[in-house]
Design an enzyme around this catalytic site. Structure first.
Site, PDB file in Angstrom:
ATOM      1  N   LYS A  18       0.842  -1.207   0.000  1.00  0.00           N
ATOM      2  CA  LYS A  18       0.000   0.000   0.000  1.00  0.00           C
ATOM      3  C   LYS A  18       0.869   1.246   0.000  1.00  0.00           C
ATOM      4  O   LYS A  18       2.042   1.213   0.415  1.00  0.00           O
ATOM      5  CB  LYS A  18      -0.943   0.034   1.208  1.00  0.00           C
ATOM      6  CG  LYS A  18      -0.289  -0.017   2.600  1.00  0.00           C
ATOM      7  CD  LYS A  18       0.181   1.291   3.180  1.00  0.00           C
ATOM      8  CE  LYS A  18       0.708   1.147   4.607  1.00  0.00           C
ATOM      9  NZ  LYS A  18       1.603   2.248   5.011  1.00  0.00           N
ATOM     10  N   PRO A  67       9.322  -4.571  -0.349  1.00  0.00           N
ATOM     11  CA  PRO A  67      10.446  -4.251   0.549  1.00  0.00           C
ATOM     12  C   PRO A  67       9.981  -4.242   2.012  1.00  0.00           C
ATOM     13  O   PRO A  67       8.877  -3.795   2.319  1.00  0.00           O
ATOM     14  CB  PRO A  67      10.882  -2.861   0.094  1.00  0.00           C
ATOM     15  CG  PRO A  67      10.422  -2.758  -1.329  1.00  0.00           C
ATOM     16  CD  PRO A  67       9.149  -3.545  -1.393  1.00  0.00           C
ATOM     17  N   VAL A  68      10.836  -4.760   2.885  1.00  0.00           N
ATOM     18  CA  VAL A  68      10.490  -4.958   4.298  1.00  0.00           C
ATOM     19  C   VAL A  68      10.698  -3.671   5.111  1.00  0.00           C
ATOM     20  O   VAL A  68      11.656  -2.934   4.866  1.00  0.00           O
ATOM     21  CB  VAL A  68      11.370  -6.102   4.854  1.00  0.00           C
ATOM     22  CG1 VAL A  68      11.203  -6.252   6.348  1.00  0.00           C
ATOM     23  CG2 VAL A  68      11.025  -7.403   4.142  1.00  0.00           C
ATOM     24  N   ALA A  69       9.792  -3.423   6.055  1.00  0.00           N
ATOM     25  CA  ALA A  69       9.888  -2.264   6.973  1.00  0.00           C
ATOM     26  C   ALA A  69      10.099  -0.958   6.219  1.00  0.00           C
ATOM     27  O   ALA A  69      10.925  -0.126   6.589  1.00  0.00           O
ATOM     28  CB  ALA A  69      11.001  -2.464   8.012  1.00  0.00           C
ATOM     29  N   GLY A 126       7.349   1.029   5.039  1.00  0.00           N
ATOM     30  CA  GLY A 126       6.167   1.896   5.033  1.00  0.00           C
ATOM     31  C   GLY A 126       5.186   1.489   3.956  1.00  0.00           C
ATOM     32  O   GLY A 126       4.241   2.212   3.644  1.00  0.00           O
ATOM     33  N   LEU A 127       5.406   0.299   3.369  1.00  0.00           N
ATOM     34  CA  LEU A 127       4.553  -0.179   2.281  1.00  0.00           C
ATOM     35  C   LEU A 127       3.576  -1.248   2.746  1.00  0.00           C
ATOM     36  O   LEU A 127       2.844  -1.831   1.940  1.00  0.00           O
ATOM     37  CB  LEU A 127       5.423  -0.709   1.131  1.00  0.00           C
ATOM     38  CG  LEU A 127       6.398   0.319   0.537  1.00  0.00           C
ATOM     39  CD1 LEU A 127       7.294  -0.328  -0.524  1.00  0.00           C
ATOM     40  CD2 LEU A 127       5.628   1.494  -0.085  1.00  0.00           C
ATOM     41  N   GLY A 171       3.935  -4.327   3.972  1.00  0.00           N
ATOM     42  CA  GLY A 171       4.158  -5.729   3.613  1.00  0.00           C
ATOM     43  C   GLY A 171       3.725  -6.732   4.677  1.00  0.00           C
ATOM     44  O   GLY A 171       2.967  -7.656   4.386  1.00  0.00           O
ATOM     45  N   ASP A 216      -2.910  -1.590  10.531  1.00  0.00           N
ATOM     46  CA  ASP A 216      -3.090  -1.538   9.066  1.00  0.00           C
ATOM     47  C   ASP A 216      -3.708  -2.808   8.500  1.00  0.00           C
ATOM     48  O   ASP A 216      -4.066  -2.847   7.316  1.00  0.00           O
ATOM     49  CB  ASP A 216      -1.727  -1.412   8.361  1.00  0.00           C
ATOM     50  CG  ASP A 216      -1.059  -0.076   8.582  1.00  0.00           C
ATOM     51  OD1 ASP A 216      -1.665   0.791   9.239  1.00  0.00           O
ATOM     52  OD2 ASP A 216       0.073   0.090   8.083  1.00  0.00           O
TER      53      ASP A 216
END
Ligand code: C5P
Length: 294
Positions: free
Chosen positions: A11, A92-94, A96-97, A99, A134
């Site tokens: 997101k 990608p990890v950590a 802000g997307l 995951g 989230d």
């Protein structure tokens, strides 16, 4: 044998305002979540016990949020099933997307189907909200206006076609989300008017207004990691119409209605930033996550 797959989307936050601190340690926020075409793929087959393997990133084990989601669903539904889960990471990890949250929502949807768990959508939303602020958004995806700690969701109509250029800086921040929330100070709190104005526009079928892509974490993030100001500088240099932040960062993004312009900016940013960031182009996704048997 049943084999289920789900695409867990990333997101972007199309604006994020924090309205205040709460007595339970969380913060109230006003944001718009947008699911995008970057994804993790979760595959699930029946098994004895719960097992998880991960490719593309190293975050396996019992503390993984997808794993926690399945344990909680199993307890709540009182089903005795097990599952072997494979998570192919593309998000990608950590960053802000979203995951980890998206993986947890995908795991709830797939495990409910795999186990035939007698759990309705409202219970699934409760389980999701208990796993993380989230997570409820990802059960449905698309475009949504969110309030509360992020778990109160109102669907919005699909965005008009746009391309996002996403820049993921190569920085690690220990306990990133909690650290950034703790770094907010009084002037970072706003009433939520700009995100509400954006959401009114989208509800009316108007295009996204880049001017309204504000994010309360922009100040504390750069205060914590001053080297990140180079990311926004590079984005402005290649002509990004706006420099926006997703979640608590560190991912930055910009938006354009012109696909060729998106790829041009991505190429130039890759060249400028080199090993300091990964750069990609993505689009909004309006379809909810589907569980497919394969
Ligand atoms: O809900 P989640 O587990 O993602 O939150 C991680 C941490 O981020 C929380 O423990 C809290 O410190 C902070 N947080 C917050 N307000 C929110 C969401 C998260 O303060 N709305």
């Amino acid at each position: 044998m049943t084999r289920l797959t789900v695409r867990a989307r990333a997101k972007l936050n199309l604006g994020l305002e924090i309205t205040g601190r709460r007595s339970d340690g969380y913060h109230n926020l006003v944001t718009i979540f947008q699911a995008v075409s970057i994804y993790d793929e979760l595959t699930m087959v029946p098994a004895t016990g719960l097992r998880l393997s991960v490719s593309g990133a190293s975050l396996g084990g019992a503390d993984n949020l997808a794993f926690a989601a399945m344990r909680r669903l199993r307890e709540r539904a009182r089903v005795g099933g097990g599952a072997a889960v494979h998570l192919a990471k593309g998000i990608p990890v950590a960053a802000g997307l979203g995951g980890a949250s998206s993986d947890a929502a995908a795991a709830l949807l797939a495990a409910r189907q795999l186990w035939g768990a007698p759990v309705g959508d409202a219970t699934l939303r409760d389980l999701a909200a208990a796993l993380g602020s989230d997570v409820p958004f990802f059960l449905r995806g698309g475009t949504a206006f969110a309030t509360g700690r992020g778990e109160r969701i109102e669907p919005l109509p699909p965005l008009l076609p746009v391309w996002f250029v996403v820049v993921v800086p190569a920085v690690r921040i220990h306990r990133k989300t909690a650290t950034l929330y703790a770094a907010l100070t009084a002037p970072d709190f706003t009433a939520g008017h700009r995100v509400r104005e954006q959401s009114d526009r989208l509800r009316a079928g108007l295009p996204l207004d880049p001017e309204l892509l504000v994010n309360a974490f922009a100040r504390p993030l750069v205060a914590l990691r001053p080297e990140l100001s180079a990311i926004g500088d590079a984005m402005r240099r290649v002509g990004a119409p706006v420099v926006a932040l997703s979640g608590a960062g560190p991912s930055h993004f910009t938006v354009t209605g012109d696909e060729r312009d998106a790829w041009r900016m991505a190429r130039e940013l890759t060249r400028l930033l080199q090993s300091r960031a990964r750069v990609g182009v993505c689009q909004p996704v309006s379809k909810p996550p589907g569980v497919y048997s394969a």
